[in-house]
Design an enzyme around this catalytic site. Sequence first.
Site, PDB file in Angstrom:
ATOM      1  NE  ARG A 232       2.033  -2.074  -3.961  1.00  0.00           N
ATOM      2  CZ  ARG A 232       2.923  -2.040  -2.984  1.00  0.00           C
ATOM      3  NH1 ARG A 232       2.530  -1.734  -1.760  1.00  0.00           N
ATOM      4  NH2 ARG A 232       4.189  -2.321  -3.213  1.00  0.00           N
ATOM      5  CD  GLU A 260       0.287   5.054  -3.742  1.00  0.00           C
ATOM      6  OE1 GLU A 260       1.534   4.987  -3.855  1.00  0.00           O
ATOM      7  OE2 GLU A 260      -0.370   4.337  -2.966  1.00  0.00           O
ATOM      8  CG  HIS A 283       2.932   3.715  -0.695  1.00  0.00           C
ATOM      9  ND1 HIS A 283       2.531   3.264  -1.930  1.00  0.00           N
ATOM     10  CD2 HIS A 283       3.407   2.619  -0.035  1.00  0.00           C
ATOM     11  CE1 HIS A 283       2.752   1.956  -2.012  1.00  0.00           C
ATOM     12  NE2 HIS A 283       3.296   1.548  -0.869  1.00  0.00           N
TER      13      HIS A 283
END
Length: 403
Positions: A232, A260, A283
Site C-alpha cells: 500500500r 490513487e 495497482h
Amino acid sequence: MRVLIADQFEQSGQDGLKAAGCEVFFQPGLKDDALAQEVGKLRPEVLVVRSTKVTEAILGAGALKLVVRAGAGYNTIDVAAASRRGIYVSNCPGKNSIAVAELAFGLILALDRRIADNVAALRQGQWNKSEFSKARGLFGRTLGLIGVGRIGREMVPRAKGFGMPVVAWSRSLTPEAARDLGVTHAATPIDVARAADIVSVHVAATGQTRGLIDSDFFDAMRPGAYFINTSRGEVVDQVALGWAVRSNDVRAGLDVFASEPAGGKGEFADEIVKLGGVYGTHHIGASTDQAQEAIAAETVRIVRAFQETGKVPNVVNLAKATPATCALVVRHLDRPGVLASVLDLISAAHINVQEMENIVFEGAEAAVARINLETAPGADLLAQIQGANPNVLELSVIRLDGA
C-alpha cells in the site's frame, strides 16, 4: 439475500451467488453519491467491492449487514463507521498472494534489465544495445522482505529459484520461524535495508505500518539498491523515497501510490512516477485471471456462510478484546425461557453483556451458557438467578485474564 456488486467481478462469482439463492445486482462503476443512492434504493444486505471506496454515507444509506472486499486489503472501507453500525466487514486474504508475488518479481526483473526503457527506445526507433546491456543480474543478490505474511512467504521460493539469499523482518517473525522458512531473521526494518540489494514490501496498511518505510530506512539502503512496493502507498514516506531515487541512486518499482483514483480509471498526477529511476504499474498486483477466480470463489463462500449460518468468515472488524471482566457460566436444562430469565436479571442489575454462547449437549437435554459480563455479579444476584428458574442447575463465575 440481496447482493449489490459495485465493481468488476468474475462471472463465476456472480453465478455462484445466484446459485446460493441470492438476488444479485451487478453495477460496476458505482461510487460516491451514486453508490449511496443505489444502496438506499435497492437496500441490499451485502455490498461487494474491489477498489471502490465505501464511506459512512454509503454504509448508512440502506440496510447493509455485510461489506465484502473482494481482495486482501480493506483500507478503502470506513471500517470504524461499519463497526459503529454493526456491519460486518470481510475480505479475501491469501487468494491473490501468488499473483502479487509474481508482479513483485516482474518489477525486480524489469528494473534490473530496464525492460520498460528498452521497449520505449525501440518504439522510438532507437537501437542502443550498449546502454541497455548494463544489468547487474539477480543471482547471489540479497532480497530483503518487509512483511512475511502470505505474499511475503510466496516471495521466498521465487527468490531461491533465482539463487537469491533472503533476509526478512516482520513483527510476528521469530528467529525460529525464519530458520524454518530458510531465511535470515532481521531484528528491525532498518537491518533489512542495510543488508539487502533489493527490498520488497509486503505489509498491510494499518496505523502501525503507516509511514513505516521512512527517511531512516532509505538512508540505510545501499546506493543503487532496488525498492519494490506492491503493498500500500501509505506504508512509504514518498518524500523520502523521492530523495532516495534522486540522491542515492535507488531504483523503485511501485504498484501502489499514496494518491490513487478510487475506480479503475481516472486522472493520475503523482510526481513520483516522473522520476527516471521509477517504474510504475496501475495497482494490478492481484489482477490475474487465477487470482480473480479464487477471490470470486472466496466471496461466494463468505456470502453463503453468512446467509446459511449468520456467521461471517474473515471478519476484520470484530473486537479483539472487550471490557468483560468475568464470565458467568450457567449449566442448565435446555428448556425455553431459561436464558431469558438469566438475562432479565442481569439487565435489571445494570450489568452489560459483552459476549455469550450456549453449547447444547448431545440429546438436547442440557446445555452450558457462557455469558461474558462487564461487571462481576454479586452473591445476591447469583442467588436470584439460581432461584428464578428451576431449570438452572449450577452457576459459576470465572475471572477473565487481564481483568
